[in-house]
Motif scaffolding. Structure first.
Motif, short mmCIF file in Angstrom:
data_model
loop_
_atom_site.label_atom_id
_atom_site.label_comp_id
_atom_site.label_asym_id
_atom_site.label_seq_id
_atom_site.Cartn_x
_atom_site.Cartn_y
_atom_site.Cartn_z
N GLN A 62 -6.74 7.87 -6.96
CA GLN A 62 -6.38 7.58 -5.57
C GLN A 62 -5.02 8.20 -5.19
O GLN A 62 -4.83 9.38 -5.38
CB GLN A 62 -6.44 6.07 -5.32
N SER A 63 -4.07 7.39 -4.73
CA SER A 63 -2.84 7.98 -4.17
C SER A 63 -1.93 8.65 -5.19
O SER A 63 -0.98 9.32 -4.80
CB SER A 63 -2.04 6.92 -3.42
N TYR A 188 -8.62 15.64 1.81
CA TYR A 188 -7.92 14.38 1.56
C TYR A 188 -8.81 13.38 0.79
O TYR A 188 -8.41 12.82 -0.23
CB TYR A 188 -7.44 13.75 2.88
N1 GLN Z 1 -8.11 6.31 -0.56
C1 GLN Z 1 -7.01 5.45 -0.19
C2 GLN Z 1 -6.77 5.61 1.29
O1 GLN Z 1 -6.68 6.71 1.76
C3 GLN Z 1 -5.79 5.77 -1.01
C4 GLN Z 1 -4.71 4.79 -0.80
C5 GLN Z 1 -3.90 4.42 -2.03
O2 GLN Z 1 -4.23 4.71 -3.18
N2 GLN Z 1 -2.85 3.69 -1.78
O3 GLN Z 1 -6.67 4.66 2.01
#
Ligand code: GLN
Length: 304
Positions: A62-63, A188
């Motif tokens: 993820q982020s 993204y």
């Molecule tokens: N996929 C998540 C989003 O875009 C990633 C956010 C995260 O890891 N904080 O909302």
């Protein structure tokens, strides 16, 4: 230092504490992860490796991937990057919309969702095949070519990405998105879906502990000065509205993801990754934060 013994000891201490975290459930794929998964990997710039628990199991980074996309964009463009995204901590949630209006479509930093979306826009402008090139960049950093997107997660992110679409549309209205919204968001959502293990993440982030050079290949990814800046941004902006807490308690530059991973870097020494899926109210791994706090306290290995 016997890091593996320290990992085990901290893990056992944390076992006694109730895990108040919740696994992310905004998409079904993330909610299916075993909440008891727990992995740690520390890799030193000299190449020593120390592992604990599920350190080899891949999870949704993820982020954390926002660091890879930011570093790649920063290696391609000049400092005019900073006209389009700021370097200040946001003090707001990772997907907050409110600040963007005051800031006229210029996100506070590259690690909140809005900032990472601008970075994706830059990569779409600069690269022929942005998705493939981001992946190759991660292959180069990690030395592992099997790291990939999870297409089911990427699809689910898109189907549920209403706030992220609101962010990109809002920025487009201010002229801060130059490409087609669907191309930018495709990159993204795919970046969010990348899966890596603690071991792969620690190895991949090691150049940030080594003045911008990948220790095992000698590849120069960023200049020393830009490496300093990347670490400074992780220190001040890597944990959304909990960046102050992480600095206060752990004292290392780092980056979290909603899949429960946290990567932290000690310049000139090591990189450590922890994975524990249940998240606190700020979207950071509940036990991951506690683990790293204990780790830098017991070893006295924070940068402060
Ligand atoms: N996929 C998540 C989003 O875009 C990633 C956010 C995260 O890891 N904080 O909302």
């Amino acid at each position: 230092m016997d890091y593996e013994k320290i990992f085990k000891h901290i893990y056992e201490e944390l076992e006694k504490i109730e895990n108040k975290g919740q696994v992310a459930d905004y998409i079904p794929e993330l909610s299916m992860v075993d909440p008891n998964s727990f992995g740690v990997q520390l890799t030193t710039v000299e190449g020593e490796k120390y592992a604990f628990g599920d350190s080899n199991i891949r999870f949704s980074i993820q982020s954390i991937a926002k660091v890879f996309s930011y570093v790649l964009a920063y290696s391609l463009v000049k400092s005019d990057l900073w006209d389009r995204v700021g370097v200040e901590p946001s003090g707001t949630a990772f997907n907050s919309l409110v600040q963007l209006e005051n800031d006229r479509g210029v996100p506070r930093n590259p690690f909140i969702n809005a900032g990472a979306i601008v970075i994706c826009d830059i990569l779409v402008s600069e690269l022929q095949s942005p998705k493939e090139e981001v992946l190759s960049f991660i292959h180069e950093l990690s030395g592992v070519n099997s790291i990939n997107f999870n297409h089911t997660i990427a699809k689910s992110e898109r189907a549920n990405g209403f706030i992220n679409f609101a962010l990109v549309n809002f920025m487009k209205s201010f002229g801060n998105i130059h490409n087609d919204i669907d191309d930018v968001m495709d990159l993204y959502f795919n970046i969010c879906s990348i899966e890596m293990s603690c071991e792969e993440l620690s190895n991949s982030f090691l150049f940030l502990a080594n003045n911008g050079v990948v220790p095992y290949s000698g590849a120069k990814i960023l200049s020393s000065s830009r490496t300093k800046r990347a670490n400074a941004l992780m220190q001040t902006c890597g944990f959304y509205d909990e960046a102050g807490q992480f600095t206060f308690k752990v004292g290392l530059p780092g980056k979290s993801g909603i899949g429960g991973g946290i990567v932290a870097v000690h310049p000139m020494k090591y990189c450590i990754t922890v994975w524990s899926p249940p998240l606190n109210s700020k979207g950071n791994s509940y036990k991951g934060m506690l683990f790293l706090e204990e780790f830098t306290t017991q070893t006295e290995l924070s940068i402060f």
